[in-house]
Write a protein that holds these residues in place. Structure first.
Motif, PDB file in Angstrom:
ATOM      1  N   ILE A 212     -16.247  14.085  31.377  1.00  0.00           N
ATOM      2  CA  ILE A 212     -16.553  13.747  30.068  1.00  0.00           C
ATOM      3  C   ILE A 212     -15.418  14.365  29.142  1.00  0.00           C
ATOM      4  CG2 ILE A 212     -17.943  13.552  28.008  1.00  0.00           C
ATOM      5  CD1 ILE A 212     -20.298  13.582  30.157  1.00  0.00           C
ATOM      6  N   GLU A 213     -15.182  15.544  29.270  1.00  0.00           N
ATOM      7  CA  GLU A 213     -14.324  16.387  28.578  1.00  0.00           C
ATOM      8  C   GLU A 213     -12.794  15.511  28.864  1.00  0.00           C
ATOM      9  OE1 GLU A 213     -12.629  20.634  27.292  1.00  0.00           O
ATOM     10  OE2 GLU A 213     -14.696  20.526  28.519  1.00  0.00           O
ATOM     11  N   ALA A 214     -12.381  15.540  30.149  1.00  0.00           N
ATOM     12  CA  ALA A 214     -11.243  14.732  30.600  1.00  0.00           C
ATOM     13  C   ALA A 214     -11.147  13.467  29.834  1.00  0.00           C
ATOM     14  CB  ALA A 214     -11.197  14.948  31.904  1.00  0.00           C
ATOM     15  N   ALA A 215     -12.224  12.770  30.163  1.00  0.00           N
ATOM     16  CA  ALA A 215     -12.108  11.190  29.218  1.00  0.00           C
ATOM     17  C   ALA A 215     -11.691  11.397  27.929  1.00  0.00           C
ATOM     18  CB  ALA A 215     -13.466  10.585  29.727  1.00  0.00           C
TER      19      ALA A 215
ATOM     20  N   MET B 136     -15.817   9.067  38.948  1.00  0.00           N
ATOM     21  CA  MET B 136     -15.237   9.481  37.935  1.00  0.00           C
ATOM     22  C   MET B 136     -14.248   8.782  37.274  1.00  0.00           C
ATOM     23  SD  MET B 136     -13.120  13.081  38.334  1.00  0.00           S
ATOM     24  CE  MET B 136     -11.500  13.438  37.296  1.00  0.00           C
ATOM     25  N   MET B 137     -13.346   8.113  37.981  1.00  0.00           N
ATOM     26  CA  MET B 137     -12.193   7.129  37.364  1.00  0.00           C
ATOM     27  C   MET B 137     -12.989   6.176  36.327  1.00  0.00           C
ATOM     28  SD  MET B 137      -9.410   7.749  37.949  1.00  0.00           S
ATOM     29  CE  MET B 137      -9.164   9.158  38.222  1.00  0.00           C
ATOM     30  N   LYS B 138     -14.344   5.616  36.868  1.00  0.00           N
ATOM     31  CA  LYS B 138     -14.930   4.600  35.826  1.00  0.00           C
ATOM     32  C   LYS B 138     -15.569   5.370  34.588  1.00  0.00           C
ATOM     33  CE  LYS B 138     -18.518   1.154  36.604  1.00  0.00           C
ATOM     34  NZ  LYS B 138     -18.394   0.588  35.285  1.00  0.00           N
ATOM     35  N   ALA B 139     -15.831   6.609  34.631  1.00  0.00           N
ATOM     36  CA  ALA B 139     -16.064   7.234  33.189  1.00  0.00           C
ATOM     37  C   ALA B 139     -14.668   7.494  32.551  1.00  0.00           C
ATOM     38  CB  ALA B 139     -16.818   8.796  33.880  1.00  0.00           C
TER      39      ALA B 139
ATOM     40  N   ALA C 125     -23.956   5.661  33.863  1.00  0.00           N
ATOM     41  CA  ALA C 125     -24.881   5.564  32.799  1.00  0.00           C
ATOM     42  C   ALA C 125     -25.219   6.821  31.999  1.00  0.00           C
ATOM     43  CB  ALA C 125     -26.200   4.802  33.029  1.00  0.00           C
ATOM     44  N   GLY C 126     -25.347   8.119  32.955  1.00  0.00           N
ATOM     45  CA  GLY C 126     -25.797   9.091  32.556  1.00  0.00           C
ATOM     46  C   GLY C 126     -24.545   9.861  32.040  1.00  0.00           C
ATOM     47  N   MET C 127     -23.498   9.932  32.333  1.00  0.00           N
ATOM     48  CA  MET C 127     -22.343  10.534  31.885  1.00  0.00           C
ATOM     49  C   MET C 127     -21.636   9.677  30.650  1.00  0.00           C
ATOM     50  SD  MET C 127     -20.004  10.805  35.481  1.00  0.00           S
ATOM     51  CE  MET C 127     -18.566  11.704  34.851  1.00  0.00           C
ATOM     52  N   VAL C 128     -22.036   8.336  30.436  1.00  0.00           N
ATOM     53  CA  VAL C 128     -21.672   7.870  29.297  1.00  0.00           C
ATOM     54  C   VAL C 128     -22.551   8.073  28.051  1.00  0.00           C
ATOM     55  CG1 VAL C 128     -21.911   5.166  28.360  1.00  0.00           C
ATOM     56  CG2 VAL C 128     -20.674   5.715  30.576  1.00  0.00           C
ATOM     57  N   THR C 129     -23.833   8.088  28.515  1.00  0.00           N
ATOM     58  CA  THR C 129     -24.795   8.591  27.502  1.00  0.00           C
ATOM     59  C   THR C 129     -24.510   9.818  26.938  1.00  0.00           C
ATOM     60  OG1 THR C 129     -26.742   7.363  28.601  1.00  0.00           O
ATOM     61  CG2 THR C 129     -27.333   8.855  27.176  1.00  0.00           C
ATOM     62  N   GLU C 130     -24.295  10.875  27.879  1.00  0.00           N
ATOM     63  CA  GLU C 130     -24.010  12.132  27.397  1.00  0.00           C
ATOM     64  C   GLU C 130     -22.497  12.112  26.663  1.00  0.00           C
ATOM     65  OE1 GLU C 130     -22.612  16.408  29.492  1.00  0.00           O
ATOM     66  OE2 GLU C 130     -24.239  15.189  30.427  1.00  0.00           O
TER      67      GLU C 130
ATOM     68  N   LEU D  10     -16.083   2.811  25.014  1.00  0.00           N
ATOM     69  CA  LEU D  10     -17.532   2.913  24.561  1.00  0.00           C
ATOM     70  C   LEU D  10     -17.745   3.866  23.214  1.00  0.00           C
ATOM     71  CD1 LEU D  10     -19.966   2.632  27.304  1.00  0.00           C
ATOM     72  CD2 LEU D  10     -19.922   1.446  25.351  1.00  0.00           C
ATOM     73  N   LEU D  11     -16.869   4.897  23.158  1.00  0.00           N
ATOM     74  CA  LEU D  11     -16.813   5.640  21.988  1.00  0.00           C
ATOM     75  C   LEU D  11     -15.965   4.762  20.792  1.00  0.00           C
ATOM     76  CD1 LEU D  11     -16.041   9.024  23.320  1.00  0.00           C
ATOM     77  CD2 LEU D  11     -18.168   8.292  22.471  1.00  0.00           C
ATOM     78  N   ASP D  12     -15.112   3.871  20.979  1.00  0.00           N
ATOM     79  CA  ASP D  12     -14.719   2.717  20.177  1.00  0.00           C
ATOM     80  C   ASP D  12     -15.888   1.962  19.562  1.00  0.00           C
ATOM     81  OD1 ASP D  12     -12.062   3.956  19.910  1.00  0.00           O
ATOM     82  OD2 ASP D  12     -11.368   2.436  21.270  1.00  0.00           O
ATOM     83  N   VAL D  13     -16.600   1.524  20.382  1.00  0.00           N
ATOM     84  CA  VAL D  13     -17.677   0.649  20.277  1.00  0.00           C
ATOM     85  C   VAL D  13     -18.711   1.539  19.174  1.00  0.00           C
ATOM     86  CG1 VAL D  13     -19.688  -0.653  20.953  1.00  0.00           C
ATOM     87  CG2 VAL D  13     -17.430  -0.782  22.120  1.00  0.00           C
ATOM     88  N   CYS D  14     -18.973   2.698  19.432  1.00  0.00           N
ATOM     89  CA  CYS D  14     -19.916   3.690  18.720  1.00  0.00           C
ATOM     90  C   CYS D  14     -19.345   3.759  17.438  1.00  0.00           C
ATOM     91  CB  CYS D  14     -19.969   5.056  19.481  1.00  0.00           C
ATOM     92  SG  CYS D  14     -20.931   4.878  20.848  1.00  0.00           S
ATOM     93  N   ARG D  15     -18.003   4.005  17.349  1.00  0.00           N
ATOM     94  CA  ARG D  15     -17.486   4.054  15.792  1.00  0.00           C
ATOM     95  C   ARG D  15     -17.496   2.871  14.988  1.00  0.00           C
ATOM     96  NH1 ARG D  15     -14.378   7.959  18.615  1.00  0.00           N
ATOM     97  NH2 ARG D  15     -12.962   6.571  19.644  1.00  0.00           N
TER      98      ARG D  15
END
Length: 432
Positions: free
Chosen positions: A386-389, A119-122, A152-157, A129-134
């Motif tokens: 994910i929502e918390a992140a 969870m901490m890693k997420a 990987a699964g959480m990041v993909t979602e 990673l969302l910055d990279v996506c932008r």
């Protein structure tokens, strides 16, 4: 069709990069990559230079027309990219050591991608990673992002929910299953078919065919399970495995044998330090090798790292996307209606047919009756995390932590969460 593809590797200073370069060299005919940009952050510059120079020597030895560029500025690297591969570790191995050590103090599994550590890693990784996506939306909107960054699964979602780019999550664990079966039956992996049901690091293998013949029963009788370098090896209970009728991934041991696995982690933490410390020793040894100006191949020692074969999965996936191969890969994709008990936008790990337009998930033939409850429980935790992140909301983070099946009580969850957030303060601006 352009005959000159561009790949950008975010986290290019990783010890895995030589394996990726080796794969690009081997597959150059069907995947004509002409430019590879290795991108890293200032703290990783030293490693980037060592790995980057080895990559250049490998390419030079191959005689192929591939240009290798190193940069600390991803915006310089991204324009015109065809593929962006991510293999980063926000907080470096130091943060991984906290993820593994802090939960153990509370009598909870401390592991890189499972439980509170995952969870901490997420929480650290998703915003970056969302910055990279932008940046990708702006600079290379048509590129495919191949994400190896754990969890990987959480990041993909998170990317599928909060970004417009085309992204696929990948893990080396399914490749490991194919290698294991191919070794058991002494056949090439092309003759093996395995069906996966579940989530990243939480899947069951529900079919294994060799040359069209089912071998699942036989493998279940054997009571063996494939394992990985980064997960303690404890034998499965053969009666349980046979009753289950499926081969569980080794990560399921954390859920099926929680006290035993906890004891094993605590013992190995005392003996040889956390897995992060072990990995750091392996990495230091690898980077010493990488420095050698005469080295121009991937050294065998790289297999000691837990992620062996991950770049094989990456290169094969790029080949399939580029050549519209329509072959089968096990990937992290949005559920749609494949697992009917999960939301449509949940990320799952299943077999997909890979086309030029992207992966098409294949319906699963067999969901073990014991699996949906645990899958849904872990997915509920993942979606909250994910929502918390994304929001930095402590209340949502506490719910995520408390409903993780490996966390025994809300009070433990709260104390552990407070300590872990505080420890990670530098990487969690949204929470502070």
């Amino acid at each position: 069709m352009s005959k000159h593809l561009k790949l950008v590797v975010i986290g290019g200073g990783s010890s895995y990069t030589p394996e990726l370069i080796e794969g690009l060299i081997k597959n150059h005919e069907q995947l004509p990559i002409g430019e590879v940009w290795l991108v890293d952050i200032p703290q990783g510059e030293h490693k980037l230079n060592i790995v980057g120079n080895l990559a250049k020597r490998m390419v030079e030895k191959s005689g192929l027309p591939i240009r290798v560029e190193l940069t600390l500025d991803r915006r310089k690297a991204l324009p015109g990219a065809d593929f962006v591969s991510t293999q980063m570790r926000v907080g470096l191995l130091e943060a991984r050591a906290w993820d593994e050590a802090i939960p153990l103090k509370y009598g909870v599994i401390g592991q890189e991608t499972t439980g509170p550590g995952g969870m901490m890693k997420a929480l650290r990784t998703i915003p970056v990673l969302l910055d990279v996506c932008r940046d990708m939306e702006e600079l290379c909107p048509d590129a495919w992002m191949l994400n190896f960054t754990n969890p990987a699964g959480m990041v993909t979602e998170a990317i599928n929910k909060h970004s417009k780019i085309k992204s696929i999550g990948l893990c080396n664990s399914p490749v490991g299953v194919y290698k294991w079966v191919s070794k058991q039956y002494e056949v090439p992996t092309e003759q093996v078919y395995a069906e996966f049901v579940g989530l990243n690091h939480l899947h069951w293998v529900t079919q294994v065919n060799v040359n069209g013949e089912s071998k699942l029963e036989e493998l279940l009788q054997g009571g063996e399970s494939y394992s990985a370098k980064n997960v303690p090896g404890m034998d499965w209970n053969p009666n349980f495995i046979q009753a289950l009728g499926a081969i569980p991934t080794y990560y399921l041991k954390y859920f099926y044998f929680t006290p035993e696995m906890l004891a094993e982690l605590q013992e190995s933490a005392q003996k040889e330090g956390s897995r992060a410390e072990v990995v750091k020793r392996v990495e230091d040894e690898l980077f010493e090798l990488y420095k050698d100006p005469d080295l121009n191949v991937k050294p065998a020692q790289l297999e000691k790292r837990g992620g062996a074969f991950y770049s094989e999965a990456a290169v094969n996936l790029m080949c399939s996307l580029y050549n519209d191969k329509r072959d089968i890969h096990t990937l992290n994709v949005s559920n749609g209606s494949i697992l009917p008990f999960l939301p449509e936008d949940a990320s799952i790990e299943v077999n997909c047919i890979v086309t030029k337009q992207g992966p098409i998930p294949i319906a699963v033939t067999n969901i073990p009756p014991a699996a949906p409850g645990l899958i849904l429980a872990v997915k509920t935790y993942e979606s909250l995390a994910i929502e918390a992140a994304v929001t930095g909301d402590r209340g949502i983070a506490l719910q995520a932590m408390a409903c993780n099946p490996l966390v025994p009580s809300v009070n433990v969850a709260e104390k552990m969460l407070d300590e872990m957030l505080e420890q990670n303060k530098a990487y969690l601006p949204k929470f502070f």
